[in-house]
Design a protein around this motif. Structure first.
Motif: not given
Length: 368
Positions: A263-264, A274, A277, A292, A318, A320, A327, A331
């Protein structure tokens, strides 16, 4: 005054370790000081990893949703009163949203004016992430910020009574000295304490400070709310939940790590960053939280990861620097890729993404 509730707000930017800090402070308050402790969590959304993790660590909790404590002050004080009536706690630890500032004027001052007969305020504590603050300083110049996010970070540090430099276990002694110099230049009045919520370093000291000291009013910092609102709007927020299942048992540490990192990576491949997260995950045999770590591009776990399972429930939050819809797309694609890799399926997808609204505090009582 004996018998009154002691309330301690633990602030700090997104990802600074507030929830882990509150859990470990709460443990010390219970086990070493014999206090009854409850926790209030806070988020702009309505699906909170932190609330479930706090519960799983054995703490009673309340949530303030869809806005920060300052903008949702009636809901905040209602939560405090409900906890007081139900649990009669000695201490409530409250975690404001990580993109929130101006807490002394919008939360502490109203509490002092209207609720001083029932609540004692501990010093306002702000966590500074030793592993990321210098990166933000290089990007935004926190001493003379021109970018709204830099201003937000700077204001958070400036209004602290106690600055807890957290995650000191992740940085070198040289970098730590640079971090301490920076925060002292931003706020020469606060007491600065080096801590690690993960290892427990200096948490006994911080616990004693929160128990023995009281908030002392000080001049309110100048916060430009248009700049503040712009900083909030730069952050895309994602909250989602789903279930993953497989015909074979999934090794959860690997599965969740891959989901977080994938995801990141997708967010950063789009030019995003990010800021925070975190993932909470549950099976019939336990639960844990994964976060994260920006500086190391790695995943850190809080709590004992449950043993392999053929089914796991997941909540992801999250924050970001990216458009909210993008986003969500990152995901979803990361989840599809990881499910394929582990021969798993996902179901019950529920997700929302948004930008926080303009901050409009219920009270703002500047102090001189």
């Amino acid at each position: 005054m004996p018998g009154r509730l002691r309330l301690a707000c633990i602030g700090g930017f997104l990802g600074s370790g507030k929830t882990t800090m509150m859990i470990n402070l709460g443990r010390r308050l219970v086990e070493k000081h014999g206090r009854r402790v409850a926790i209030i969590t806070n988020d702009q959304g309505d699906v909170l990893v932190d609330s479930k993790i706090v519960r799983d660590f054995g703490f009673e909790y309340a949530e303030v949703l869809h806005g920060c404590f300052c903008c949702r002050f009636p809901e905040f004080i209602t939560s405090v009163h409900e906890i007081m009536a139900k649990l009669h706690p000695d201490v409530v630890l409250a975690e404001p949203v990580g993109s929130c500032t101006d807490l002394l004027a919008t939360v502490y001052a109203p509490l002092r004016r209207y609720y001083s007969g029932e609540i004692t305020l501990a010093p306002y504590t702000v966590l500074v992430d030793a592993s990321t603050v210098l990166r933000y300083h290089r990007k935004y110049d926190l001493l003379s910020p021109k970018d709204p996010l830099g201003s937000l970070l700077s204001w958070q540090i400036k209004e602290a009574e106690i600055i807890a430099i957290n995650k000191v276990d992740l940085v070198s002694a040289e970098n730590l000295a640079e971090v301490e110099n920076l925060v002292r230049r931003l706020n020469g009045e606060a007491e600065v304490l080096r801590t690690s919520a993960k290892t427990g370093y200096n948490l006994d000291v911080l616990t004693d400070m929160l128990l023995s000291r009281e908030h002392k009013p000080r001049p309110t910092i100048e916060v430009d709310y248009d700049t503040y609102g712009t900083a909030e709007a730069k952050l895309g927020w994602f909250n989602g939940s789903w279930k993953m299942s497989s015909k074979h048992r999934l090794k959860l540490e690997n599965l969740i790590s891959d989901l977080v990192l994938e995801t990141a990576k997708r967010i950063e491949d789009l030019g995003g960053l990010v800021v925070h997260l975190k993932v909470g995950f549950w099976t019939g045999e336990g639960s844990a939280k994964a976060s994260y770590v920006l500086t190391e591009e790695s995943v850190d776990f809080t709590g004992a990861v449950p043993p392999p399972s053929d089914e796991v429930e997941v909540i992801m939050n999250i924050r970001a620097l990216l458009e909210p819809e993008a986003i969500t797309d990152c995901v979803k694609k990361a989840l599809e890729a990881v499910a394929l890799k582990y021969d798993a399926e996902y179901s019950g997808w529920v997700a929302s993404s948004f930008k926080p609204s303009y901050p409009k505090p219920y009270y703002r009582l500047p102090q001189t």
